[in-house]
Design a protein around this motif. Structure first.
Motif, PDB file in Angstrom:
ATOM      1  N   VAL A   1       4.568  -1.980  14.513  1.00  0.00           N
ATOM      2  CA  VAL A   1       3.255  -2.591  14.717  1.00  0.00           C
ATOM      3  C   VAL A   1       3.364  -4.068  15.056  1.00  0.00           C
ATOM      4  O   VAL A   1       2.672  -4.565  15.953  1.00  0.00           O
ATOM      5  CB  VAL A   1       2.372  -2.392  13.463  1.00  0.00           C
ATOM      6  N   ILE A   2       4.218  -4.816  14.358  1.00  0.00           N
ATOM      7  CA  ILE A   2       4.242  -6.271  14.515  1.00  0.00           C
ATOM      8  C   ILE A   2       5.570  -6.822  15.027  1.00  0.00           C
ATOM      9  O   ILE A   2       5.686  -8.024  15.259  1.00  0.00           O
ATOM     10  CB  ILE A   2       3.898  -6.971  13.178  1.00  0.00           C
ATOM     11  N   GLY A   3       6.571  -5.972  15.196  1.00  0.00           N
ATOM     12  CA  GLY A   3       7.867  -6.437  15.674  1.00  0.00           C
ATOM     13  C   GLY A   3       8.841  -6.682  14.538  1.00  0.00           C
ATOM     14  O   GLY A   3       8.454  -7.110  13.453  1.00  0.00           O
ATOM     15  N   GLU A   4      10.113  -6.433  14.806  1.00  0.00           N
ATOM     16  CA  GLU A   4      11.151  -6.581  13.782  1.00  0.00           C
ATOM     17  C   GLU A   4      11.269  -8.018  13.295  1.00  0.00           C
ATOM     18  O   GLU A   4      11.533  -8.276  12.126  1.00  0.00           O
ATOM     19  CB  GLU A   4      12.493  -6.101  14.347  1.00  0.00           C
TER      20      GLU A   4
ATOM     21  N   VAL B   1       0.851  -1.184   0.000  1.00  0.00           N
ATOM     22  CA  VAL B   1       0.000   0.000   0.000  1.00  0.00           C
ATOM     23  C   VAL B   1       0.890   1.238   0.000  1.00  0.00           C
ATOM     24  O   VAL B   1       2.105   1.165   0.211  1.00  0.00           O
ATOM     25  CB  VAL B   1      -0.943   0.021   1.219  1.00  0.00           C
ATOM     26  N   LYS B   2       0.293   2.399  -0.243  1.00  0.00           N
ATOM     27  CA  LYS B   2       1.041   3.654  -0.190  1.00  0.00           C
ATOM     28  C   LYS B   2       1.609   3.852   1.211  1.00  0.00           C
ATOM     29  O   LYS B   2       1.046   3.399   2.211  1.00  0.00           O
ATOM     30  CB  LYS B   2       0.132   4.824  -0.547  1.00  0.00           C
ATOM     31  N   ALA B   3       2.727   4.571   1.273  1.00  0.00           N
ATOM     32  CA  ALA B   3       3.427   4.756   2.547  1.00  0.00           C
ATOM     33  C   ALA B   3       2.512   5.330   3.626  1.00  0.00           C
ATOM     34  O   ALA B   3       2.561   4.900   4.787  1.00  0.00           O
ATOM     35  CB  ALA B   3       4.640   5.663   2.343  1.00  0.00           C
ATOM     36  N   GLN B   4       1.651   6.274   3.253  1.00  0.00           N
ATOM     37  CA  GLN B   4       0.802   6.919   4.245  1.00  0.00           C
ATOM     38  C   GLN B   4      -0.275   5.992   4.806  1.00  0.00           C
ATOM     39  O   GLN B   4      -0.890   6.291   5.829  1.00  0.00           O
ATOM     40  CB  GLN B   4       0.140   8.171   3.658  1.00  0.00           C
ATOM     41  N   ASP B   5      -0.505   4.867   4.127  1.00  0.00           N
ATOM     42  CA  ASP B   5      -1.549   3.932   4.560  1.00  0.00           C
ATOM     43  C   ASP B   5      -0.994   2.730   5.319  1.00  0.00           C
ATOM     44  O   ASP B   5      -1.749   1.816   5.658  1.00  0.00           O
ATOM     45  CB  ASP B   5      -2.330   3.428   3.335  1.00  0.00           C
ATOM     46  N   THR B   6       0.293   2.719   5.604  1.00  0.00           N
ATOM     47  CA  THR B   6       0.949   1.535   6.155  1.00  0.00           C
ATOM     48  C   THR B   6       0.282   1.009   7.418  1.00  0.00           C
ATOM     49  O   THR B   6      -0.192  -0.140   7.466  1.00  0.00           O
ATOM     50  CB  THR B   6       2.433   1.828   6.440  1.00  0.00           C
ATOM     51  N   LYS B   7       0.228   1.808   8.463  1.00  0.00           N
ATOM     52  CA  LYS B   7      -0.315   1.335   9.738  1.00  0.00           C
ATOM     53  C   LYS B   7      -1.810   1.071   9.649  1.00  0.00           C
ATOM     54  O   LYS B   7      -2.308   0.070  10.175  1.00  0.00           O
ATOM     55  CB  LYS B   7      -0.008   2.338  10.846  1.00  0.00           C
ATOM     56  N   ARG B   8      -2.524   1.961   8.980  1.00  0.00           N
ATOM     57  CA  ARG B   8      -3.982   1.792   8.866  1.00  0.00           C
ATOM     58  C   ARG B   8      -4.325   0.495   8.146  1.00  0.00           C
ATOM     59  O   ARG B   8      -5.267  -0.213   8.542  1.00  0.00           O
ATOM     60  CB  ARG B   8      -4.579   2.981   8.108  1.00  0.00           C
ATOM     61  N   ALA B   9      -3.569   0.150   7.111  1.00  0.00           N
ATOM     62  CA  ALA B   9      -3.854  -1.059   6.349  1.00  0.00           C
ATOM     63  C   ALA B   9      -3.476  -2.326   7.103  1.00  0.00           C
ATOM     64  O   ALA B   9      -4.138  -3.361   6.976  1.00  0.00           O
ATOM     65  CB  ALA B   9      -3.113  -1.015   5.005  1.00  0.00           C
ATOM     66  N   LEU B  10      -2.432  -2.248   7.899  1.00  0.00           N
ATOM     67  CA  LEU B  10      -1.919  -3.435   8.581  1.00  0.00           C
ATOM     68  C   LEU B  10      -2.669  -3.762   9.873  1.00  0.00           C
ATOM     69  O   LEU B  10      -2.841  -4.943  10.217  1.00  0.00           O
ATOM     70  CB  LEU B  10      -0.436  -3.239   8.881  1.00  0.00           C
ATOM     71  N   MET B  11      -3.134  -2.757  10.583  1.00  0.00           N
ATOM     72  CA  MET B  11      -3.719  -2.956  11.909  1.00  0.00           C
ATOM     73  C   MET B  11      -4.829  -4.004  11.963  1.00  0.00           C
ATOM     74  O   MET B  11      -4.857  -4.826  12.886  1.00  0.00           O
ATOM     75  CB  MET B  11      -4.230  -1.623  12.456  1.00  0.00           C
ATOM     76  N   PRO B  12      -5.791  -4.043  10.999  1.00  0.00           N
ATOM     77  CA  PRO B  12      -6.876  -5.023  11.109  1.00  0.00           C
ATOM     78  C   PRO B  12      -6.419  -6.478  11.047  1.00  0.00           C
ATOM     79  O   PRO B  12      -7.168  -7.382  11.432  1.00  0.00           O
ATOM     80  CB  PRO B  12      -7.770  -4.685   9.901  1.00  0.00           C
TER      81      PRO B  12
ATOM     82  N   GLU C   1       9.540   0.056   6.482  1.00  0.00           N
ATOM     83  CA  GLU C   1       9.884  -1.101   7.316  1.00  0.00           C
ATOM     84  C   GLU C   1       9.842  -0.746   8.796  1.00  0.00           C
ATOM     85  O   GLU C   1       9.429  -1.562   9.633  1.00  0.00           O
ATOM     86  CB  GLU C   1      11.271  -1.634   6.946  1.00  0.00           C
ATOM     87  N   SER C   2      10.279   0.467   9.128  1.00  0.00           N
ATOM     88  CA  SER C   2      10.264   0.879  10.538  1.00  0.00           C
ATOM     89  C   SER C   2       8.839   0.991  11.059  1.00  0.00           C
ATOM     90  O   SER C   2       8.567   0.676  12.223  1.00  0.00           O
ATOM     91  CB  SER C   2      10.997   2.207  10.712  1.00  0.00           C
ATOM     92  N   LEU C   3       7.913   1.433  10.186  1.00  0.00           N
ATOM     93  CA  LEU C   3       6.510   1.532  10.597  1.00  0.00           C
ATOM     94  C   LEU C   3       5.914   0.146  10.825  1.00  0.00           C
ATOM     95  O   LEU C   3       5.184  -0.085  11.792  1.00  0.00           O
ATOM     96  CB  LEU C   3       5.705   2.275   9.535  1.00  0.00           C
TER      97      LEU C   3
ATOM     98  N   MET D   1       4.464  11.220  -1.350  1.00  0.00           N
ATOM     99  CA  MET D   1       5.756  11.862  -1.134  1.00  0.00           C
ATOM    100  C   MET D   1       5.866  12.482   0.259  1.00  0.00           C
ATOM    101  O   MET D   1       6.949  12.534   0.835  1.00  0.00           O
ATOM    102  CB  MET D   1       6.022  12.909  -2.209  1.00  0.00           C
ATOM    103  N   HIS D   2       4.775  12.957   0.816  1.00  0.00           N
ATOM    104  CA  HIS D   2       4.809  13.516   2.170  1.00  0.00           C
ATOM    105  C   HIS D   2       5.232  12.432   3.167  1.00  0.00           C
ATOM    106  O   HIS D   2       6.099  12.659   4.013  1.00  0.00           O
ATOM    107  CB  HIS D   2       3.437  14.074   2.553  1.00  0.00           C
ATOM    108  N   SER D   3       4.627  11.269   3.058  1.00  0.00           N
ATOM    109  CA  SER D   3       4.943  10.169   3.979  1.00  0.00           C
ATOM    110  C   SER D   3       6.339   9.616   3.733  1.00  0.00           C
ATOM    111  O   SER D   3       6.996   9.137   4.660  1.00  0.00           O
ATOM    112  CB  SER D   3       3.901   9.054   3.842  1.00  0.00           C
ATOM    113  N   GLN D   4       6.804   9.668   2.493  1.00  0.00           N
ATOM    114  CA  GLN D   4       8.145   9.188   2.190  1.00  0.00           C
ATOM    115  C   GLN D   4       9.218  10.133   2.714  1.00  0.00           C
ATOM    116  O   GLN D   4      10.249   9.694   3.226  1.00  0.00           O
ATOM    117  CB  GLN D   4       8.320   9.018   0.678  1.00  0.00           C
TER     118      GLN D   4
END
Length: 341
Positions: A118-121, A81-92, A112-114, A291-294
């Motif tokens: 959320v889920i651990g390295e 997904v787009k960088a800005q959607d990383t956590k929102r997409a993964l959380m569910p 990767e850091s985001l 680009m903002h999230s990147q």
């Protein structure tokens, strides 16, 4: 049989999903575009290429529908997904992950850091992906050139699971296993920012990058980002024609830099994808770019090292103004950046 859950069935996720399916691997696509999902389920997913198209049958779901019917844990996840959607997409999906699950961050930027937050390295796999593809219409992806894909553990280990993913993706091409995924990700971030800057003009990437009067702008933007990577003690990696250390040392290696850009232009001319994904977001989709999230994490790291990134910041400001319909795509935008050199 191994199964992959691909979260984000856009340009990259769909291409990888289609080739995994051709390999005989089970694939499920997750996306929030309902029309895209319905078309894939009823007509299959079509990958359009210069050498011919192919269609493959893949199950596709919205996040809500998938979570509702899924009982088993997810072992192999590709997040695209787009960088800005990383956590929102993964959380569910967190409740469906177990200790043996892995999530490949197949995205642009320092995501990767985001993901690891959320889920651990230990469950996060880094990925550098440079695939020239575009979402055209529901169920149809234009695949204009293979590019590159590197896989790496965040701790640098060359683990067994990396080689299993490489084998599963062998129908697509030849992913490379690396012990320095961050070196590729930062190099791609500089490279991607150069391509994003071309979106300030409504013209082909190769055409813009071939203009010598603007090359110092692109070199400076790349160098600003690479200087941050250097301060972060990142060992930068070359890929395709991109040589980050030539960019870092461009004042004493100007001929090398010209060769980097000449080779980049030559490669871009071979692809049917002629404009960047950022351009497509601005000109076609009329939506905010990633680009903002990147770049925000880059600016934060730059501030930590007392580095100023004037051209990169101005480039992002110009993109923001185009997003808000307060600026047109034009060579005048590159002239503004050139005036800051």
């Amino acid at each position: 049989m191994r199964e992959y859950i691909i979260i984000g069935a856009g340009a990259i996720g769909s291409v990888l999903g289609a080739y995994l399916k051709r390999k005989g691997v089970e694939v499920i696509l997750i996306d929030e575009n309902k029309e895209h999902i319905e078309t894939i389920n009823s007509q299959g997913l079509t990958i359009e290429m210069p050498t011919g198209s192919f269609n493959t049958k893949i199950d596709a779901f919205s996040t809500e529908d998938f979570i509702e019917q899924r009982k088993e844990s997810l072992k192999n996840v590709i997040l695209s997904v787009k960088a800005q959607d990383t956590k929102r997409a993964l959380m569910p999906f967190i409740a469906l992950l177990d200790e043996d699950s892995s999530v490949v961050s197949c995205q642009n930027g320092l995501t990767e850091s985001l993901v690891s937050e959320v889920i651990g390295e230990e469950r996060t796999i880094g990925c550098f992906v440079n695939i020239y593809s575009d979402y055209l219409t529901p169920g149809l992806i234009k695949y204009g050139g293979q590019g590159s894909l590197y896989l790496g553990e965040l701790n640098g280990e060359k683990s067994d699971r990396l080689y299993k993913i490489k084998e599963d993706l062998s129908e697509w091409g030849t992913p490379v296993i690396t012990d320095n995924i961050n070196g590729f990700i930062w190099s791609k971030l500089a490279y991607g920012s150069v391509l994003a800057t071309t979106a300030l003009v409504d013209e082909k990437m190769a055409t813009i990058l071939s203009l010598e009067q603007y090359r110092p702008v692109f070199v400076r933007i790349a160098k600003e980002i690479l200087c941050v990577a250097k301060e972060e003690n990142i060992n930068l990696e070359n890929f395709e024609e991109w040589d980050p250390y030539s960019i870092l040392n461009f004042q004493i290696n100007s001929r090398e830099v010209e060769e980097v850009f000449d080779n980049l232009v030559s490669r871009l001319k071979t692809y049917t994808k002629v404009k960047s994904g950022v351009w497509r977001d601005l000109a076609i989709k009329k939506k905010k770019t990633e680009m903002h999230s990147q770049l925000t994490p880059v600016f934060e790291r730059a501030e930590k090292h007392s580095l100023n990134l004037p051209l990169t910041k101005k480039m992002l400001t110009l993109i923001s103004e185009i997003e808000d319909n307060n600026r047109e795509m034009s060579y005048k935008n590159l002239d503004i950046l050139k005036s800051l050199l």
